[in-house]
Design a protein around this motif. Structure first.
Motif, mmCIF file in Angstrom:
data_model
loop_
_atom_site.group_PDB
_atom_site.id
_atom_site.type_symbol
_atom_site.label_atom_id
_atom_site.label_comp_id
_atom_site.label_asym_id
_atom_site.label_seq_id
_atom_site.Cartn_x
_atom_site.Cartn_y
_atom_site.Cartn_z
ATOM 1 N N SER A 4 27.566 61.380 51.205
ATOM 2 C CA SER A 4 28.360 60.400 51.725
ATOM 3 C C SER A 4 27.554 59.889 53.027
ATOM 4 O O SER A 4 27.338 60.361 53.784
ATOM 5 N N PRO A 5 27.479 58.471 53.002
ATOM 6 C CA PRO A 5 27.452 57.595 51.890
ATOM 7 C C PRO A 5 26.556 57.710 50.667
ATOM 8 O O PRO A 5 25.648 58.558 50.780
ATOM 9 N N LEU A 6 27.113 57.064 49.799
ATOM 10 C CA LEU A 6 26.409 57.079 48.473
ATOM 11 C C LEU A 6 25.543 55.962 48.406
ATOM 12 O O LEU A 6 26.128 54.798 48.313
ATOM 13 N N THR A 7 24.432 56.036 47.981
ATOM 14 C CA THR A 7 23.499 54.927 47.582
ATOM 15 C C THR A 7 23.097 54.672 46.192
ATOM 16 O O THR A 7 22.645 55.885 45.693
ATOM 17 N N ILE A 8 23.406 53.609 45.652
ATOM 18 C CA ILE A 8 23.140 53.320 44.102
ATOM 19 C C ILE A 8 21.873 52.434 44.094
ATOM 20 O O ILE A 8 22.057 51.468 44.886
ATOM 21 N N VAL A 9 20.834 52.766 43.372
ATOM 22 C CA VAL A 9 19.634 52.172 43.011
ATOM 23 C C VAL A 9 19.636 51.532 41.648
ATOM 24 O O VAL A 9 19.518 52.579 40.824
ATOM 25 N N SER A 33 31.751 42.315 46.309
ATOM 26 C CA SER A 33 31.832 43.660 46.512
ATOM 27 C C SER A 33 31.926 44.099 47.982
ATOM 28 O O SER A 33 32.845 44.767 48.559
ATOM 29 N N VAL A 34 31.208 43.375 48.874
ATOM 30 C CA VAL A 34 31.155 43.608 50.394
ATOM 31 C C VAL A 34 32.374 43.115 50.743
ATOM 32 O O VAL A 34 33.097 43.597 51.744
ATOM 33 N N ALA A 35 32.968 41.846 50.251
ATOM 34 C CA ALA A 35 34.234 41.279 50.795
ATOM 35 C C ALA A 35 35.538 41.768 50.529
ATOM 36 O O ALA A 35 36.413 42.250 51.239
ATOM 37 N N ASP A 36 35.774 42.386 49.080
ATOM 38 C CA ASP A 36 36.995 42.982 48.529
ATOM 39 C C ASP A 36 36.875 44.339 48.363
ATOM 40 O O ASP A 36 38.042 44.840 48.289
ATOM 41 N N GLU A 37 35.813 45.190 48.685
ATOM 42 C CA GLU A 37 36.115 46.430 48.549
ATOM 43 C C GLU A 37 35.861 47.174 49.695
ATOM 44 O O GLU A 37 34.691 47.137 50.291
ATOM 45 N N GLU A 65 33.826 58.007 44.974
ATOM 46 C CA GLU A 65 35.203 57.696 44.592
ATOM 47 C C GLU A 65 35.050 55.836 44.831
ATOM 48 O O GLU A 65 35.520 55.156 44.039
ATOM 49 N N ALA A 66 34.599 55.479 45.892
ATOM 50 C CA ALA A 66 34.484 54.031 46.107
ATOM 51 C C ALA A 66 33.569 53.309 45.209
ATOM 52 O O ALA A 66 33.896 52.280 44.662
ATOM 53 N N PHE A 67 32.432 54.158 44.645
ATOM 54 C CA PHE A 67 31.761 53.400 43.726
ATOM 55 C C PHE A 67 32.300 53.286 42.395
ATOM 56 O O PHE A 67 32.314 52.298 41.645
ATOM 57 N N GLU A 68 33.118 54.357 41.992
ATOM 58 C CA GLU A 68 33.705 54.540 40.786
ATOM 59 C C GLU A 68 34.725 53.461 40.798
ATOM 60 O O GLU A 68 35.018 52.416 39.691
ATOM 61 N N ALA A 69 35.576 52.948 41.788
ATOM 62 C CA ALA A 69 36.446 52.052 42.056
ATOM 63 C C ALA A 69 35.683 50.654 41.866
ATOM 64 O O ALA A 69 36.338 49.698 41.237
ATOM 65 N N HIS A 70 34.412 50.536 42.330
ATOM 66 C CA HIS A 70 33.829 49.104 42.329
ATOM 67 C C HIS A 70 33.641 48.936 40.578
ATOM 68 O O HIS A 70 33.680 47.893 40.285
ATOM 69 N N LEU A 71 33.283 50.028 40.085
ATOM 70 C CA LEU A 71 33.174 49.695 38.460
ATOM 71 C C LEU A 71 34.236 49.252 37.769
ATOM 72 O O LEU A 71 34.262 48.716 36.790
ATOM 73 N N ALA A 72 35.489 49.311 38.486
ATOM 74 C CA ALA A 72 36.655 48.908 37.740
ATOM 75 C C ALA A 72 37.281 47.472 38.255
ATOM 76 O O ALA A 72 38.299 47.035 37.719
ATOM 77 N N THR A 73 36.559 46.781 38.957
ATOM 78 C CA THR A 73 36.656 45.616 39.797
ATOM 79 C C THR A 73 36.545 44.613 38.625
ATOM 80 O O THR A 73 35.742 44.427 37.923
ATOM 81 N N HIS A 75 35.274 41.697 39.581
ATOM 82 C CA HIS A 75 33.873 40.911 39.811
ATOM 83 C C HIS A 75 32.979 41.814 39.107
ATOM 84 O O HIS A 75 31.701 41.305 38.449
ATOM 85 N N PHE A 76 32.853 42.990 38.789
ATOM 86 C CA PHE A 76 32.044 43.700 38.378
ATOM 87 C C PHE A 76 31.963 43.818 36.855
ATOM 88 O O PHE A 76 31.042 43.573 36.083
ATOM 89 N N LYS A 77 33.094 43.475 36.293
ATOM 90 C CA LYS A 77 33.179 43.088 34.894
ATOM 91 C C LYS A 77 32.549 41.763 34.595
ATOM 92 O O LYS A 77 32.106 41.727 33.362
ATOM 93 N N VAL A 78 32.814 40.936 35.353
ATOM 94 C CA VAL A 78 31.939 39.651 35.183
ATOM 95 C C VAL A 78 30.408 39.946 35.063
ATOM 96 O O VAL A 78 29.855 39.318 34.044
ATOM 97 N N PHE A 79 30.043 40.638 36.140
ATOM 98 C CA PHE A 79 28.673 41.112 36.216
ATOM 99 C C PHE A 79 28.143 41.740 34.978
ATOM 100 O O PHE A 79 27.097 41.664 34.298
ATOM 101 N N GLU A 80 28.982 42.744 34.297
ATOM 102 C CA GLU A 80 28.785 43.692 33.312
ATOM 103 C C GLU A 80 28.482 42.683 32.105
ATOM 104 O O GLU A 80 27.447 43.028 31.364
ATOM 105 N N THR A 81 29.441 41.640 31.859
ATOM 106 C CA THR A 81 29.257 40.870 30.576
ATOM 107 C C THR A 81 28.131 40.182 30.827
ATOM 108 O O THR A 81 27.345 39.815 29.798
ATOM 109 N N GLY A 82 27.795 39.732 31.830
ATOM 110 C CA GLY A 82 26.608 38.804 32.204
ATOM 111 C C GLY A 82 25.307 39.410 31.755
ATOM 112 O O GLY A 82 24.466 38.928 31.212
#
Length: 103
Positions: A4-9, A33-37, A65-73, A75-82
């Protein structure tokens, strides 16, 4: 060791003709991500100066936990599809913990 904090690269290879659209997706995901999470501290897309087809996302979350929550948003789904539609290749995804400075 703390995570904590967790960095994703996350490193992506992008087909040349899809780079601009991919960067738009990154900007969309980053802004939301920055505005909504509340658990997302930072989210940047960077690219090596000598390799424009590589885009690296550097994201900092309060914890796993915050990263896992990000994956369920939405906006992430839009990114993942793109990512799929643009034939972007996820080269690597690494999780890292800050070692210095110590908080």
């Amino acid at each position: 060791m703390t995570t904590s904090p967790l960095t994703i690269v996350a490193e992506f290879r992008i087909p040349a003709g899809n780079r601009a659209h991919f960067l738009e997706l990154c900007a969309y995901d980053s802004a939301h991500s920055v505005a909504d999470e509340k658990g997302c501290q930072r989210f940047e897309a960077i690219s090596p100066l000598d390799d424009p087809q590589t885009v690296i996302l550097v994201e900092v979350y309060d914890d796993e936990e915050a990263f896992e929550a990000h994956l369920a948003t939405p906006h992430f789904k839009v990114f993942e599809t793109g990512v799929k539609e643009l034939d972007a290749e996820l080269v690597s995804l690494r999780k890292a913990a800050r070692m210095a400075p110590v908080a």
